[in-house]
Design a protein around this motif. Structure first.
Motif, PDB file in Angstrom:
ATOM      1  N   ASP A   1       0.930   1.892   8.069  1.00  0.00           N
ATOM      2  CA  ASP A   1       0.720   3.326   8.234  1.00  0.00           C
ATOM      3  C   ASP A   1       0.238   3.692   9.621  1.00  0.00           C
ATOM      4  O   ASP A   1       0.663   4.862   9.938  1.00  0.00           O
ATOM      5  CB  ASP A   1      -0.134   3.914   6.902  1.00  0.00           C
TER       6      ASP A   1
ATOM      7  N   GLY B   1      -3.423   0.575   6.039  1.00  0.00           N
ATOM      8  CA  GLY B   1      -2.671   1.180   5.163  1.00  0.00           C
ATOM      9  C   GLY B   1      -1.241   0.427   5.095  1.00  0.00           C
ATOM     10  O   GLY B   1      -0.289   0.469   5.822  1.00  0.00           O
ATOM     11  N   ASN B   2      -1.118   0.090   3.633  1.00  0.00           N
ATOM     12  CA  ASN B   2       0.017  -0.629   3.405  1.00  0.00           C
ATOM     13  C   ASN B   2       0.696  -1.664   4.282  1.00  0.00           C
ATOM     14  O   ASN B   2       1.818  -1.656   4.726  1.00  0.00           O
ATOM     15  CB  ASN B   2       1.167   0.254   3.093  1.00  0.00           C
TER      16      ASN B   2
END
Length: 721
Positions: free
Chosen positions: A40, A54-55
């Protein structure tokens, strides 16, 4: 930032290879293999720390890694990954951790809360794991199992608890320290040190799963095989068998060559049944040699008549050893072989049996310009008996004591077929046989006889075919053959053609004897009717009827052959199959009184859940075939899948002539994703004076998940909450 990002991508590529639990032995060049990082947000901190949050996903060469955050410190080449971390390689191996920290070069590091799943089977759960030298993964406070664990309070059916487990990625081995084997969390065995292969290793040195046995002859015992891989192309398995009445060492050696393969297996026993050591040795192999030749052999030997039965190795009552060289092409066939027979029957003597046999057969086809097919066949055969006493026919004990036979046979034939008016098929074949027979140690036969005899056959076939409106097809074909063979019976012994089978294959043969030491003579007429039907619903059926008439009766045909009179018994053969898996086949000879002189039948029902079968055999009394009483028996065999995990099997053989069971066996198997249990019970009712009735119980418990051959993936369950 671009330079740092490139370095991170290269390091992630190496990480995916090193962290993958069971990848190739040598890590590939990271510069040569592309990798990709997706997150992210990606940013640089203080110019030397690259952070992806993030991910986060990294992909490289079929390996996928997901994480919550990745921090790369360019000054120390250190990689810190926050979980949940999940790494999956292209073979399905999984590594899960809550935190990872890898040092410079990514050869060493720490993974907290690590859990590894090898080949979608074996689970290794630990408090932490350390990568060492890019090859080893050390797990601390470990639980290992291949059983499915559902929920927080559930325990696996079995597990191995250990203070430390080391996974050697290169050798694909698991090393345990202070290991406890537990069943339902109850400690059963303790091992200070234990080595087991991981599921991706198909050939690992070590013990195989034992089999516990109970025999009425040999007592209670256990078989513990030990497997030795010898390079990539050969292996050795030793199987000690320890029981209350025997000490046995069995073995199996296998080797694969570029041109073939070899298998040798046998055993040596010291037991209370006999004073002397006992054993057996079997060897078989097949090799391709020059110019499409195939060399094959199957050698068998046993110390005594009862050994194979006592140790439930084989039910054979004669052992045939052979060495053969064969070549088959579109227009030629050649086979040469040497055979040796060892009889285990209590009423036969090896000294008076034809133990040593040599054969050479060759057939060549030619297609002349005037049409048809010309065949040239040669057959050379010889067999010897150990006994040298002359056969004089004075009593039953010396009728075939020492007879030795050699024969030379050649056949020249031309054949062709034509289609004439109305679809009638006409076939013509002409033959010339040249025979020479040499007999020794038999005063009842001429020492040497020779002959050349002609033969001719003409056949008529009228195939009638019908196709139904829904696609069904039916074929009805009447067949008639008129044959003639000149010459007359010679005064040479009948040693090879004492057992004659009359069936669909030889209905139109000019001689139905199985070997060339006997031939039919005179005029014969053979007639048959063939019916075939294939229904649009998928079922099919076939029926064949046949009968032979001859000018004079042939005395060398036995009573049960169905050919001993001038008019043969009626041959009946049929089969049936349907899409439900039901199959029926039967063959028999119906005499003039409407009774079967010989019959066999087989019925089966097979589908994904079961495989059931029943066979019937009938042989009438026939002194020419040394059968003093009528023989008839039923044989049953089957397998049934009770549930997804439970299956059962059974077999039985019932002798209707003696009104008794010959053999009965039952089996029960349970299998899930982590264990396989096999229980077999067998009872043999021996009627021979050299064999003893015996009862056998075998129990094998195998833990799946260790070694490629012990996969339980297809039995994997699912958790329900």
């Amino acid at each position: 930032m671009t330079r740092m990002f490139d370095r991170l991508i290269r390091l992630l590529a190496v990480l995916c290879v090193l962290a993958g639990p069971a990848l190739a032995q040598d890590a590939p060049d990271a510069d040569a293999l592309p990798a990709m990082l997706v997150a992210d947000a990606v940013f640089v901190e203080d110019g030397e720390r690259l952070i992806a949050t993030g991910n986060v996903e990294a992909f490289h060469d079929g390996v996928r890694m997901t994480a919550g955050r990745i921090v790369y410190d360019g000054t120390t080449d250190q990689l810190i990954i926050d979980g949940p971390i999940r790494i999956i390689d292209e073979t399905g191996n999984i590594l899960v951790a809550t935190y990872a920290e890898l040092d410079q070069g990514l050869q060493n590091g720490l993974l907290s809360g690590a859990r590894m799943v090898l080949d979608q089977q074996l689970q290794v759960a630990s408090v932490e794991a350390r990568r060492v030298n890019g090859r080893f993964t050390q797990f601390s406070k470990v639980a290992v199992t291949s059983c499915l664990v559902c929920g927080q309070r559930k325990v696996p059916l079995w597990q191995i608890r250990a203070s430390r487990v080391v996974h050697d990625q290169e050798e694909r081995q698991l090393y345990f320290d202070n290991a406890q084997f537990r069943v339902l969390d109850v400690p059963i065995f303790y091992f200070p040190h234990l080595r087991l292969p991981d599921p991706t290793l198909p050939r690992a040195r070590g013990f195989l799963f034992p089999t516990f046995t109970s025999s009425s002859l040999l007592g209670v015992g256990v078989k513990v095989p030990y497997f030795f891989p010898i390079g990539r192309h050969q292996d050795l398995t030793l199987t000690p068998y320890l029981a209350s009445e025997t000490r046995t060492m069995g073995f199996r050696y296998r080797r694969a060559f570029r041109s073939g393969d070899l298998t040798i297996h046998g055993a040596l026993s010291s037991d209370t049944l006999m004073a002397d050591p006992r054993g057996y040795l079997f060897a078989e192999g097949e090799f391709r040699v020059l110019q499409d030749y195939k060399l094959s052999f199957n050698l068998k030997g046993v110390s005594d008549d009862a050994y194979l039965n006592d140790y439930d190795i084989s039910g054979a009552d004669r052992l045939a050893s052979n060495l053969s060289l064969t070549r088959v092409t579109a227009d030629s066939f050649m086979d040469t072989s040497i055979l040796n027979y060892q009889t285990l029957r209590d009423y036969e003597d090896n000294a008076t049996q034809p133990r040593f046999i040599a054969d050479y057969r060759r057939e060549q086809r030619f297609f002349p310009s005037f049409g048809g097919e010309f065949r040239l066949g040669t057959d050379v055969h010889g067999h010897l008996r150990q006994s040298k006493r002359d056969t004089d026919g004075s009593d039953d004990d010396t009728e075939i004591d020492g007879r030795d036979v050699t024969r030379f046979n050649a056949e020249f034939s031309w054949r062709n077929r034509w289609t004439v008016a109305s679809g009638l098929r006409v076939g013509l074949s002409t033959h010339l046989w040249a025979d020479r027979y040499i007999t020794e140690d038999d005063v009842t036969s001429d020492a040497e006889v020779s002959r050349a005899i002609p033969g001719v056959a003409i056949e008529f076939r009228y195939p009638l075919q019908r196709q139904g409106p829904r696609g069904g097809r039916t074929l009805l074909e009447p067949i008639v053959q008129l044959g003639w063979v000149g010459g007359e019976r010679l005064k040479n012994p009948n040693d090879e053609s004492t057992r004659v089978e009359f069936d669909e294959a030889n209905l139109l043969s000019l001689s139905r004897f199985p070997a060339a030491d006997r031939r039919e003579h005179g005029t014969t007429v053979a007639a048959g009717l063939r019916w075939l039907h294939k229904a649009p619903g998928g079922w099919s059926a076939a029926l064949t009827l046949g009968k032979v008439w001859r000018e004079t009766a042939e005395p060398d045909f036995s009573l049960s052959s169905g050919l001993s009179d001038t008019a043969s018994d009626l041959l009946i053969a049929g089969r049936f199959a349907n899409p439900l898996g039901i199959t029926l086949s039967a063959r028999g000879l119906l005499d003039e009184d409407g009774l079967f002189s010989k019959a066999e039948a087989r019925a089966g029902w097979s589908n994904t859940r079961m495989d059931l079968g029943a066979s019937y055999l009938l042989l009438v009394t026939d002194s020419d075939e040394d059968r003093t009483q009528r023989q008839s028996e039923w044989t049953f065999d089957g397998r049934y899948q009770l549930t997804r995990n439970w299956s059962t099997s059974g077999e039985a053989r019932y002798d209707l002539g003696d009104d008794r069971l010959d053999r009965v066996g039952l089996g029960l198997q349970y299998r899930n994703e982590c264990i396989q249990v096999d229980l077999q019970a067998t009872r043999n009712y021996a009627s021979s004076t050299t064999l003893e009735p015996s009862t056998e119980f075998d129990l094998t418990v195998a833990l799946t998940g260790f070694g490629a051959d012990a996969s339980g993936k297809e039995y994997r369950r699912t958790c329900s909450f």
